[in-house]
Design an enzyme around this catalytic site. Structure first.
Site, PDB file in Angstrom:
ATOM      1  N   ASP A 161     -43.630  76.900  55.290  1.00 60.41           N
ATOM      2  CA  ASP A 161     -44.300  77.019  54.114  1.00 60.41           C
ATOM      3  C   ASP A 161     -44.403  75.408  53.233  1.00 60.41           C
ATOM      4  O   ASP A 161     -45.312  74.994  52.783  1.00 60.41           O
ATOM      5  CB  ASP A 161     -44.057  77.753  53.040  1.00 60.41           C
ATOM      6  CG  ASP A 161     -44.988  77.995  51.928  1.00 60.41           C
ATOM      7  OD1 ASP A 161     -46.191  78.303  52.227  1.00 60.41           O
ATOM      8  OD2 ASP A 161     -44.416  77.906  50.729  1.00 60.41           O
ATOM      9  N   SER A 183     -48.980  81.765  52.292  1.00 61.82           N
ATOM     10  CA  SER A 183     -47.742  81.153  51.800  1.00 61.82           C
ATOM     11  C   SER A 183     -46.948  81.774  50.708  1.00 61.82           C
ATOM     12  O   SER A 183     -45.479  82.164  50.825  1.00 61.82           O
ATOM     13  CB  SER A 183     -48.560  79.899  51.053  1.00 61.82           C
ATOM     14  OG  SER A 183     -47.238  79.322  50.143  1.00 61.82           O
ATOM     15  N   LYS A 187     -42.825  84.094  51.674  1.00 59.80           N
ATOM     16  CA  LYS A 187     -41.640  83.902  50.738  1.00 59.80           C
ATOM     17  C   LYS A 187     -41.062  85.211  50.193  1.00 59.80           C
ATOM     18  O   LYS A 187     -39.982  85.389  50.272  1.00 59.80           O
ATOM     19  CB  LYS A 187     -41.870  82.872  49.810  1.00 59.80           C
ATOM     20  CG  LYS A 187     -41.996  81.290  50.238  1.00 59.80           C
ATOM     21  CD  LYS A 187     -42.430  80.304  49.078  1.00 59.80           C
ATOM     22  CE  LYS A 187     -43.861  80.719  48.754  1.00 59.80           C
ATOM     23  NZ  LYS A 187     -44.318  79.348  47.769  1.00 59.80           N
TER      24      LYS A 187
END
Length: 441
Positions: A161, A183, A187
């Site tokens: 990312d 993205s 996470k």
């Protein structure tokens, strides 16, 4: 498998398989595939988009590019919330202790502020002693004991990312919704939570300016989360004016402490509190703790109003090395700026608009924000809002107040605040739609 064939395939609007995306992303992380090839692929995605299956596959291979946090030693469902970023958005400071006090387990990974949006890590570090560098075992044990813990993002998690974002930033492909969604969700999922609540900000102070674009991003992220086995939902909320009345790191901690004080249900009127209750209700429902969103809201209000969330906030601070007494005496323990200056209204009338973006820029210019990730920030700097949209104001009455130590950009900050306010003669209704919509698939 040839990379230029994958670029051609995406350029023609075809769907890439998980195997093909793994070849592309893993090769890029290992420096086996050139920047210019991935840039060409990103531009193809920008124009052609991605299918829901393709977005989930991209997110999965990005997660696999680095470490993942295994939260299985913590019994029960682990919950998390993510905001796409705004001005005066202190909901994490309110929501984490509220959820923990409701009996939910919050294992959260947060980032630092960049540009005009604040970062939760920076805000918490304005509390003396507060640590965000917990080790894995320490993090897990804290969630087990107190139902909550928060740490900073690590470089080892989802390295794809970081590398891909740097490339997008210089190739005009940042605004691609499939790439934004992958993205964010890579996470969130790598951080290990079972339940993910997304707060997608919409308005002049948000990354997504229109409701249509915000809804598109929210739907993409919810689809990714659900396809990858996470209970995921999203709300779309207004960021046309700042959410809170205090913008800046220590200032937002101060406001959070004020808002968490015991109160009656009728006193829950601040936008930040109202949004926090809505988020808590939906997370409680998603996690199966409440039979409905309405029941979750009742539980959240009771927990908030009795002061249990404030007690949880103090436990959280102390568990991570901070001075818990800040809850009783924020003036003593939070950093304060040497300089304060009140901005008064030049005319009488009504506040027609209070734009979030100029206020966020003003706080950043005063030292509360950073342009680059490594920049130092002033934890005491920021802006306090006294008049919001719909408020009546008299000439000479305070509109806002700036706090700063370094006055190098004071004039520019004042210009931004002047730009933020529009005052008219006729009465203006206060905004009623903080919650603009939701996506629960």
């Amino acid at each position: 498998m040839r990379t230029n064939d994958l670029i051609w395939k995406k350029r023609e609007g075809q769907e890439l398989t998980e195997e093909e995306l793994h070849h592309l992303i893993a090769g890029y992380v290992k420096n086996e595939i050139e920047d210019y090839q991935v840039a060409a692929w990103a531009m193809a995605v920008f124009f052609q988009g991605m299918t829901a299956k393709e977005q989930a596959a991209l997110t999965k291979v990005m997660i696999q590019s680095g470490e993942q946090l295994d939260l299985s030693p913590i019994e029960g469902l682990k919950v998390d919330k993510h905001s796409t970023g705004g001005v005066g958005d202190l909901t994490t400071l309110l929501l984490v202790p509220l959820l923990a006090a409701m009996g939910l387990k919050v294992a959260k990974m947060s980032g630092r502020g960049l540009g005009h949006t604040g970062g939760t890590i920076d805000k918490l570090e304005s509390i003396p002693g507060f640590r965000v560098d917990l080790g894995r075992e320490e993090f897990i044990q804290q969630v087990r004991r107190w139902n909550l813990a928060l740490i900073g993002q690590t470089k080892e998690m989802v390295p794809a990312d970081g590398k891909l974002y740097e490339l997008r930033d210089v190739t005009a492909t940042v605004e691609s919704i499939p790439l934004i969604a992958s993205s964010i969700m890579s996470k969130k999922i790598a951080a290990g939570a079972d339940v993910i609540m997304l707060d997608v900000k919409v308005g002049n102070g948000a990354f997504m300016k229109s409701l249509a674009e915000g809804r598109k991003l929210a739907k993409a992220m919810v689809q990714i989360g659900n396809q990858l086995g996470r209970r995921t939902a999203a709300v779309l909320t207004s960021m046309d004016q700042p959410l809170g009345n205090m913008i800046g790191n220590a200032l937002e901690v101060r406001e959070a402490i004020e808002l968490l004080q015991p109160k009656s249900v009728e006193q829950v009127t601040d936008d930040a509190l109202l949004l926090t209750v809505e988020l808590a209700a939906r997370i409680s429902y998603l996690a199966g703790q409440s039979a409905s969103i309405e029941e979750g809201k009742e539980k959240a209000l009771e927990t908030l109003c009795t002061g249990c969330a404030l007690q949880s906030f103090r436990q959280w601070i102390e568990a991570q090395g901070g001075v818990g007494a800040v809850v009783e005496d924020p003036d003593r323990y939070l950093p304060k700026a040497q300089n304060k200056e009140v901005i008064v209204s030049a005319q009488s009338g009504y506040v027609k608009s209070l734009q979030a973006l100029p206020i966020g820029k003003a706080a950043s210019l005063l030292g509360a924000g950073r342009i680059l990730k490594g920049d130092a920030i002033d934890l005491a700097a920021g802006v306090i809002i006294y008049k919001r949209q719909g408020h009546k104001v008299e000439a000479g009455e305070p509109l806002a107040e700036i706090h700063y130590n370094d006055g190098q950009h004071r004039k520019e900050a004042l210009q931004e605040i002047a730009k933020a306010y529009e005052i008219v003669e006729e009465p203006v209704p206060a905004p009623t739609a903080l919650l603009l919509g939701e996506v629960m698939l």
